[in-house]
Scaffold this motif. Structure first.
Motif, PDB file in Angstrom:
ATOM      1  N   VAL A   1      -1.932   5.177   4.673  1.00 18.20           N
ATOM      2  CA  VAL A   1      -1.885   4.111   3.670  1.00 18.20           C
ATOM      3  C   VAL A   1      -2.565   2.875   4.238  1.00 18.20           C
ATOM      4  O   VAL A   1      -2.339   2.523   5.396  1.00 18.20           O
ATOM      5  N   ALA A   2      -3.383   2.235   3.442  1.00 18.37           N
ATOM      6  CA  ALA A   2      -4.007   0.977   3.856  1.00 18.37           C
ATOM      7  C   ALA A   2      -3.642  -0.112   2.856  1.00 18.37           C
ATOM      8  O   ALA A   2      -3.186   0.174   1.755  1.00 18.37           O
ATOM      9  N   GLY A   3      -3.848  -1.336   3.236  1.00 16.53           N
ATOM     10  CA  GLY A   3      -3.553  -2.459   2.345  1.00 16.53           C
ATOM     11  C   GLY A   3      -2.064  -2.648   2.208  1.00 16.53           C
ATOM     12  O   GLY A   3      -1.271  -1.810   2.613  1.00 16.53           O
ATOM     13  N   ARG A   4      -1.652  -3.782   1.641  1.00 13.90           N
ATOM     14  CA  ARG A   4      -0.214  -3.951   1.458  1.00 13.90           C
ATOM     15  C   ARG A   4       0.108  -4.449   0.064  1.00 13.90           C
ATOM     16  O   ARG A   4      -0.767  -4.918  -0.657  1.00 13.90           O
ATOM     17  N   GLY A   5       1.389  -4.323  -0.271  1.00 15.70           N
ATOM     18  CA  GLY A   5       1.844  -4.757  -1.586  1.00 15.70           C
ATOM     19  C   GLY A   5       1.124  -3.989  -2.674  1.00 15.70           C
ATOM     20  O   GLY A   5       0.877  -2.794  -2.551  1.00 15.70           O
ATOM     21  N   ILE A   6       0.768  -4.706  -3.701  1.00 19.58           N
ATOM     22  CA  ILE A   6       0.144  -4.086  -4.865  1.00 19.58           C
ATOM     23  C   ILE A   6      -1.232  -3.506  -4.508  1.00 19.58           C
ATOM     24  O   ILE A   6      -1.758  -2.649  -5.223  1.00 19.58           O
TER      25      ILE A   6
ATOM     26  N   ALA B   1      -1.834  -1.715  -1.806  1.00 17.46           N
ATOM     27  CA  ALA B   1      -1.686  -0.540  -0.937  1.00 17.46           C
ATOM     28  C   ALA B   1      -2.337   0.665  -1.605  1.00 17.46           C
ATOM     29  O   ALA B   1      -2.288   0.828  -2.820  1.00 17.46           O
TER      30      ALA B   1
END
Lengths: 548, 239
Positions: free
Chosen positions: B173-178, B180
């Protein structure tokens, strides 16, 4: 070092200090450093050298003196006389200050009156050395009684005795939730394992909060001693300080402190010649707020993506690399050495029935005296805001105080006379949190405040669980519409429904508490939401459905 | 070495059931045909506890706890189907539908989608939160499979099966919150991935039409999951 050796080092250092009649303490914590207090220190030293003063005079780098709004702060301590504090000092004032020392007359235009409630009403335990000692000097810390609690515990007390003192003190975790520290240590001690970890949570990230930073920058050995005591009490042998990378000065001083303490045998193998061994390493946080949550913090130290896990199992059962782990906040650990030295009963005599001791707050926002304060639990909000904080600037009136950061709430003036402790704040719809306190005046828009904190939670959500990932986005979207005057009553109803689902179903504390700023502003300032919505915005289809 | 498992009694939805202390509430409920909705959970993979659909009420605990991660405790009284839980589950599913672009009528998994059937089971008949309509990418670079981010619900079953069963750890998983999202290797195209073994396990465990076999038309993508209980059983017997 044995207790005797510690005593000797302290004694020698104090004698050395006594030979210098004048000490000029310059605040070199982040707040004053940002206003070039390091250069002030240099010019002061230069001025003293040039002048060749008759009396020896020493310039000392110290940590935060508290009244950050009046920084840079410089304090002149002369033996046998009252100390003089100078505020808003600039580089150009240096020679005048040095001249005043030999004249014996303070520089009137710079004097900061310390006989005011801001200083007088505080009670210092956590911050007792902050602004007094040089954070980069181990001897300085030892000379004010540093590491004597560790020495005492190792020489005279069993781990269980240390735990029972902490339990008797009634100390509760200062990171926010207020879990009793003694209980946490007891859980950890019961879990047998060859390897156990103590983690100091220094990932302070609430907007407007800088308590932990000040302690780490000003008195780093206090934290190391607290960690060593925690390790001794719970059977741990390895420690980590998880500190955010945005605190470079705190990291630098902490690293130096660990090096000095290890060199002096106060950390490492067989401390004080006993069988107790304990080492401390630093881990830097990469800027994720959620890593302040225990399980996410552990994942981050393990090198994994910083996201939380459901509890149970609690870290005390299965934490870092599956081993029993105890995580304490910076301020919690800073309270340990005094508790061990003076006893749990002494600590329990301060504060309210269920919240003992003192609490450090970072005052920020629309208040005259912004800065760092430490007050006994049970003090009223009014005393904090109006006496210590000096009230609201520009003749405006008080509207609300926000405590607990993005997990907390906004309390209106009717709560000003409430005694500040964990339970009262929770009952009023906010939380103690880590100690950020943001004061708002009549011009503050409470919907905007709620939107600001929701935006913070939305961008700090890790994205693991659905309610927090999508719920914070949707709530922010709704708040945005309401704040821009485009919201409807339906939006408000949906917002309230989302608040409940996100609070009840989110995986970790970030999501569970993210709706608090909205819920508390809805509770106390609902009219502001309704004013922004107005009647004309009821969409046609709501009317249709109602008539059906 | 192994001792007799400690047997305890607990109550789920008014039924007295026995369990060991190592059993999760979900395991025991499923054994007794008590239905608790789940999305991220899949027997044979590590528990993740992220979809929050299996939340249950436990007497004496103010917080709702996920049935997949919470172990049974003596005399525990569990409720799995209260009005409050139903409301929360509905809202969570609505949030999922509004998050990305779930359009069943053009989905290859239509009729065989866990999100779709869960929505039906939980009585979701409309979505009350505003749709986001994000602009998301398709990755068709792999010879056999396709990733459609529009249909991903971030359950991370693909990440876990690839790491825990296949041992390739192609997905993460990359990115965070919405923001991701799942990705292959260090954000390369799936077709260029050096770690991917093209085993297709990720496709088979995916609950929606996010990971599919190429060449399937609408409603043709039926996932085959038999390998997972088989492999888990074999590996448990021969560690």
């Amino acid at each position: 070092m044995t207790p005797e050796e510690l005593h000797d080092v302290g004694q020698k250092h104090r004698e050395q200090d006594a030979k210098t009649p004048h000490h000029v303490r310059v605040c070199m914590a982040a707040g004053c450093m940002s206003q070039k207090s390091d250069e002030i220190k240099k010019t002061l030293e230069k001025a003293i050298k040039e002048k060749g003063a008759s009396d020896p005079c020493k310039v000392k780098c110290v940590g935060c003196m508290g009244l950050c709004s009046a920084g840079p702060l410089v304090r002149v301590d002369t033996e046998g006389q009252d100390s003089v504090m100078y505020q808003n000092v600039t580089v150009d004032d240096s020679s005048e200050i040095v001249q005043s020392i030999s004249d014996g007359k303070p520089v009137e235009r710079l004097v900061c009156d310390t006989n005011v409630p801001f200083f007088a009403k505080q009670q210092k335990i956590v911050l007792e050395n902050v602004g007094e000692i040089d954070p980069d000097s181990l001897e300085d810390y030892i000379s004010v009684g540093g590491y004597s609690a560790l020495g005492k515990a190792l020489a005279e007390m069993s781990p269980a005795e240390v735990r029972s003192e902490v339990e008797a003190s009634g100390l509760r975790g200062r990171g926010g939730a207020g879990f009793p520290t003694g209980l946490k240590w007891g859980m950890m001690a019961r879990n047998e394992s060859e390897t156990k970890y103590i983690i100091c949570n220094a990932d302070e990230g609430d907007p407007g909060a800088f308590m932990d930073r000040a302690v780490l920058e000003s008195d780093p050995h206090r934290i190391l001693e607290g960690m060593a005591l925690a390790a001794y009490a719970t059977g741990a042998n390895h420690g980590y300080v998880y500190i955010r990378a945005e605190y470079p000065l705190a990291i630098k001083r902490l690293k130096n402190a660990i090096r000095l303490a290890a060199r002096a045998g106060l950390l490492g193998h067989h401390i004080s010649g006993t069988r107790f061994s304990f080492q401390i390493e630093i881990r830097l946080g990469a800027g994720a707020f959620v890593c302040g949550e225990e399980t996410a913090l552990i994942a981050s130290i393990e090198g994994k993506r910083g996201q939380p896990k459901p509890r149970p199992p609690f870290p005390a059962q299965s934490g870092l690399w599956g081993k029993p782990t105890c995580i304490n906040n910076v301020e919690t650990l800073a309270n340990i050495a005094p508790i061990v030295n003076k006893g749990g009963a002494w600590f329990a005599s301060i504060g309210t029935e269920k919240s003992k001791g003192t609490k450090v707050f970072a005052l920020a926002g629309k208040i005259n005296n912004t800065g760092l304060i430490e007050v006994p639990m049970g003090i009223t909000l009014r005393e904090i805001v109006f006496d210590i904080g000096g009230g609201i600037p520009d003749g405006l009136s008080f509207k609300a105080v926000q405590t607990g950061g993005p997990s907390g709430g906004c309390l209106p003036d009717r709560h000003l006379d409430m005694a500040v402790d964990y339970d009262n704040l929770r009952d009023a719809g906010s939380i103690m949190g880590s100690g950020g306190m943001i004061i708002m005046d009549e011009e503050s828009n409470m919907v905007d405040v709620a939107r600001f904190f929701m935006e913070f939670c939305m961008s700090e959500s890790c994205g693991k669980c659905i309610p927090c990932r999508v719920g914070t986005y949707q709530m922010h979207n709704l708040l945005d519409r309401i704040a821009e005057g485009q919201g409807t009553h339906e939006d408000l109803a949906l917002l309230e429904e989302l608040c409940i689902t996100v609070a009840c179903t989110s995986l970790c504390g970030l999501g569970q508490t993210a709706p608090n700023p909205v819920l508390s502003t809805l509770r106390y300032f609902r009219n502001e939401y309704l004013d922004l919505i107005g009647e004309q915005h009821i969409p046609a289809f709501v009317g249709q459905e109602a008539s059906q | 070495m192994s001792t007799q498992p400690h047997i305890i009694t607990l109550t789920i939805d008014g039924r007295e059931l026995s369990a060991t202390v190592d059993d999760s509430i979900l395991t025991i409920a499923r054994q007794h045909k008590i239905d608790i909705p789940t999305l991220c959970f899949l027997e044979g993979l590590s528990t993740w506890g992220a979809c929050r659909l299996c939340l249950v009420e436990i007497e004496g605990t103010p917080k709702l706890l996920s049935a997949c991660t919470t172990k049974c405790v003596e005399n525990m009284v569990v409720k799995t189907d209260t009005e409050r839980l139903k409301q929360h589950r509905k809202m969570i599913i609505e949030l999922l539908f509004a998050e990305r672009n779930h359009i069943c009528s053009v989905c290859v998994s239509n009729g065989a989608c866990e999100l779709q059937s869960l929505a039906q089971e939980c009585g979701v008949d409309h979505v009350s939160v505003p749709y986001r309509y994000p602009s998301l990418q398709l990755d068709s670079s792999h010879d056999l499979f396709r990733l459609d981010n529009n249909r991903c619900i971030l359950c991370t079953r693909c990440v876990r099966v690839c790491d825990e069963i296949e041992g390739a750890h192609t997905w993460d998983v990359a990115g965070r919150g919405i923001d991701a999202h799942v990705l292959t290797d260090l954000n390369t195209l799936w077709g260029d991935s050096e770690s991917c073994t093209s085993c297709g396990k990720c496709v088979q465990v995916c609950p929606t039409g996010a990971l599919v076999q190429k060449g399937t038309a609408v409603a043709e993508m039926h996932k085959q999951r038999e390998f997972l209980p088989y492999l888990t059983k074999m590996r448990r017997n021969h560690p």
